[in-house]
Design an enzyme around this catalytic site. Structure first.
Site, PDB file in Angstrom:
ATOM      1  NE  ARG A  23     -39.136 -56.152 -85.386  1.00 15.22           N
ATOM      2  CZ  ARG A  23     -38.911 -55.090 -85.103  1.00 15.22           C
ATOM      3  NH1 ARG A  23     -39.069 -53.819 -84.394  1.00 15.22           N
ATOM      4  NH2 ARG A  23     -37.722 -54.039 -86.447  1.00 15.22           N
ATOM      5  CG  HIS A  65     -44.058 -59.434 -90.657  1.00 13.83           C
ATOM      6  ND1 HIS A  65     -44.089 -58.985 -89.098  1.00 13.83           N
ATOM      7  CD2 HIS A  65     -43.584 -59.757 -91.625  1.00 13.83           C
ATOM      8  CE1 HIS A  65     -43.233 -58.474 -89.040  1.00 13.83           C
ATOM      9  NE2 HIS A  65     -42.998 -58.251 -90.661  1.00 13.83           N
ATOM     10  NE  ARG A 120     -42.037 -54.933 -88.554  1.00 12.52           N
ATOM     11  CZ  ARG A 120     -41.706 -54.128 -88.024  1.00 12.52           C
ATOM     12  NH1 ARG A 120     -42.834 -53.583 -86.427  1.00 12.52           N
ATOM     13  NH2 ARG A 120     -40.166 -53.854 -88.181  1.00 12.52           N
ATOM     14  CG  HIS A 144     -35.935 -51.046 -89.566  1.00  8.97           C
ATOM     15  ND1 HIS A 144     -37.146 -51.564 -91.350  1.00  8.97           N
ATOM     16  CD2 HIS A 144     -36.550 -52.777 -88.768  1.00  8.97           C
ATOM     17  CE1 HIS A 144     -37.628 -52.110 -91.945  1.00  8.97           C
ATOM     18  NE2 HIS A 144     -37.897 -53.584 -89.973  1.00  8.97           N
ATOM     19  CE1 TYR A 177     -27.104 -46.774 -80.746  1.00 11.54           C
ATOM     20  CE2 TYR A 177     -25.222 -46.365 -82.055  1.00 11.54           C
ATOM     21  CZ  TYR A 177     -25.711 -47.059 -81.038  1.00 11.54           C
ATOM     22  OH  TYR A 177     -25.181 -48.742 -80.561  1.00 11.54           O
TER      23      TYR A 177
END
Length: 400
Positions: free
Chosen positions: A206, A323, A326, A349, A358
């Site tokens: 980003r 953007h 991306r 994300h 995780y």
């Protein structure tokens, strides 16, 4: 006045009013004091059914105090915002949505007065006023979230936001640039931003993550950048360093070998010195700002020969945004065979599923993705074509 005769029951009582209608009375489960029902009933049977339902709700712990929802909606929404612990940029967006689209309709009333019918009318009014569908969906989500908290707090029994599909944003698909188009923009943009364009397309970070990137976060030998922070630019112009928006945002990302050379040259000419030095800075050595970069990006698009306006559904021609690089990189990574989990890793994300949030992807697979991108670059650039030297022009002397 009530008729003096009443019907005694095991739970509560029923009495007939002079109007002929029936009123119920039952003990408040919180105070034990008797309280009248909120409405009257045309028949005694209707009154008995109402008492039976109230008794059942009390026993199941589902009873909601009818007076609880008399809290002012505007004040409740303010408290809700303060207690969310939102990031600065997100807080700004939510405050704007509340101020512009929710408060004008619901701000002066009570929480209990926000009914399903009023929510439907409010949403239809926004669409009729030609507020963008994405903005309407976002406003609906904020209102729904506030009222879910009201349900949790026992202020209302049920969330009145029950419009199927109203929370979904039916946004037009953003443009995807080809590898040739990415390089066409990189060729004509100011030299200090060449590597930024290429990294945006082939590492998919980003803008705020690039602005916070330090030399110590770059491993040129392995072709990896490590995202640890992001720079937020508030509407006031204030810049703030923060952790990425989710735990998934703290990640290593591999990028193609040919971009390693580009980034090395960039660091030589334009990066700040020292391990804590910023990789990307403004033209006078200041912090990289999205607001200042916008004109630089637009100028490069016009010079590049790329079709810088793309028809997006019914919205008409819209300019390609930085953007969108991306989005381009994510699409290119998907074309190399990257799995959904691997794409989520590269993009930073998160997901509602904690197991996926995780679960870390192996670095070897990310390097393979970058290798696939490298092949696409080589194919698009062509081995027999004259290639531009990767060394950018040195910066002009100060004051030139």
């Amino acid at each position: 006045m009530a008729n003096s005769k009443g019907t005694r029951r095991r739970f509560g009582a029923i009495r007939q009013l002079r109007s002929g209608r029936f009123q119920i009375r039952y003990p408040d489960p919180e105070t034990g004091l008797p309280r009248n029902g909120e409405e009257t009933y045309p028949t005694k049977t209707d009154a008995e059914v109402a008492l039976t339902l109230i008794e059942a709700d009390i026993k199941r712990g589902k009873w909601v105090d009818p007076d609880a929802g008399q809290v002012n909606f505007g004040g409740f929404a303010d408290t809700w915002l303060k207690e969310r612990g939102l990031a600065d940029r997100t807080l700004e967006r939510y405050e704007g949505v509340l101020r512009l689209y929710i408060r004008p309709t619901f701000g002066v009333g009570t929480v209990a007065e926000v009914t399903a019918a009023k929510v439907r009318s409010w949403r239809t009014g926004l669409l009729d006023a030609e507020v963008g569908p994405a903005t309407v969906a976002k406003s609906y989500r904020v209102l729904r979230a506030i009222l879910y908290t009201a349900v949790d707090d026992g202020l209302i029994e049920r969330n009145p936001c029950r419009i199927k599909g109203a929370a979904a944003e039916d946004s037009a698909e953003r443009p995807v640039l080809t590898v040739e188009e990415v390089y066409a923009v990189a060729e004509v943009i100011e030299p200090r931003y060449r590597a930024l364009v290429l990294m945006a397309a082939f590492s998919t970070l980003r803008f705020g993550e690039f602005a916070a990137l330090r030399r110590r976060d770059v491993d040129l030998e392995k072709g990896i950048v490590r995202v640890r922070q992001a720079q937020a630019e508030l509407q006031t112009g204030k810049l703030k360093l923060k952790r990425p928006k989710s735990e998934a945002g703290v990640r290593p990302v591999a990028f193609p070998a040919s971009i390693v050379k580009e980034l090395a040259e960039h660091l030589r000419w334009f990066g700040e010195s020292g391990s804590a030095g910023r990789v990307f800075v403004g033209p006078r050595g200041g912090l990289l700002r999205r607001s200042n970069f916008h004109d630089v990006w637009t100028t490069a698009l016009r010079k590049s020969g790329v079709d810088w306006t793309r028809a997006l559904g019914e919205t008409g021609a819209e300019s390609i945004r930085f953007h969108d690089l991306r989005h381009t990189g994510n699409t290119l990574a998907a074309d190399t065979g990257a799995s959904t989990r691997e794409l989520m890793h590269r993009m930073g994300h998160s997901t509602m599923d904690a197991a996926l949030r995780y679960q870390h992807m192996r670095g070897e697979r990310d390097l393979l993705i970058a290798g696939g991108m490298e092949k696409a670059i080589a194919k698009a650039r062509g081995t027999g074509r004259a290639k531009r030297a990767t060394k950018p022009k040195p910066p002009e002397p100060s004051g030139a």
